[in-house]
Design a protein around this motif. Sequence first.
Motif: not given
Length: 245
Positions: A23, A25-26, A233
């Motif tokens: 993702s 976010e990650n 996440h």
Amino acid sequence: MGNYKLIALDMDGTLLTEDKLVSAENKAAIKAANAAGVTVMFATGRGIQNVTAYVEELQLAAPIVAVNGSEVWAAPGVLHSRKLLDTSLLKQMHAIALEYDTWYWAYAVDQIFNKEKWTDQVDAKQWLKFGYYYEDAAMMKEIRMKLEAWDALEITNSHPLNIELNPKGVNKASGIRQVCGLLGIEMSQVIAMGDSLNDESMIREAGLGVAMGNAQDEIKQLADVITATNDEHGVAKIIEQYVLS
């Protein structure tokens, strides 16, 4: 707040979404951790051939623990150590798979085999890991009892319906200990995140052992912290809380 220097990430069910993606976010959290001087690495049951694309996507230059610890890479493309499965044991495991008619797979160095694509050159290969997948709990228990009786294998899973087998004493923690030696740090300075029994050893031994929100119950019970799921996440949330804040 701990003095964490290394983040060891399982891939499937942990860093990767159910769609096998990283993702945004990650990805951003990993980039920020690296910028803060914290090494982020994979500790996975996958063979290196199924890790490389993600290493490149995230631009990681860190060590890699692959095949549940059977291989430790000092950096991408730089092999540090490799522990092989005894070929006679592999033949016995394959015979059990045929006897119970389970799905099975095995990692050899540089190649993956499975029920649909096996090899008649078993003795010519160098083997790293063997696995079974089945949906019959009674069968799972029978096979596991047979394997445990040999007292020659590290027995874990990466999913409630499979069994993964490495040489005895070889696991993600044994691989991460080697990485700590390469980096000159202690296991107490490691954050380890995972969701399955093949993550148990590193979650137990790391300074901060993290179970995903989607982790198997046994892993949640032994972890220091439980984060959000892989689709929420959870990796980024831990990095933000324990490394960046």
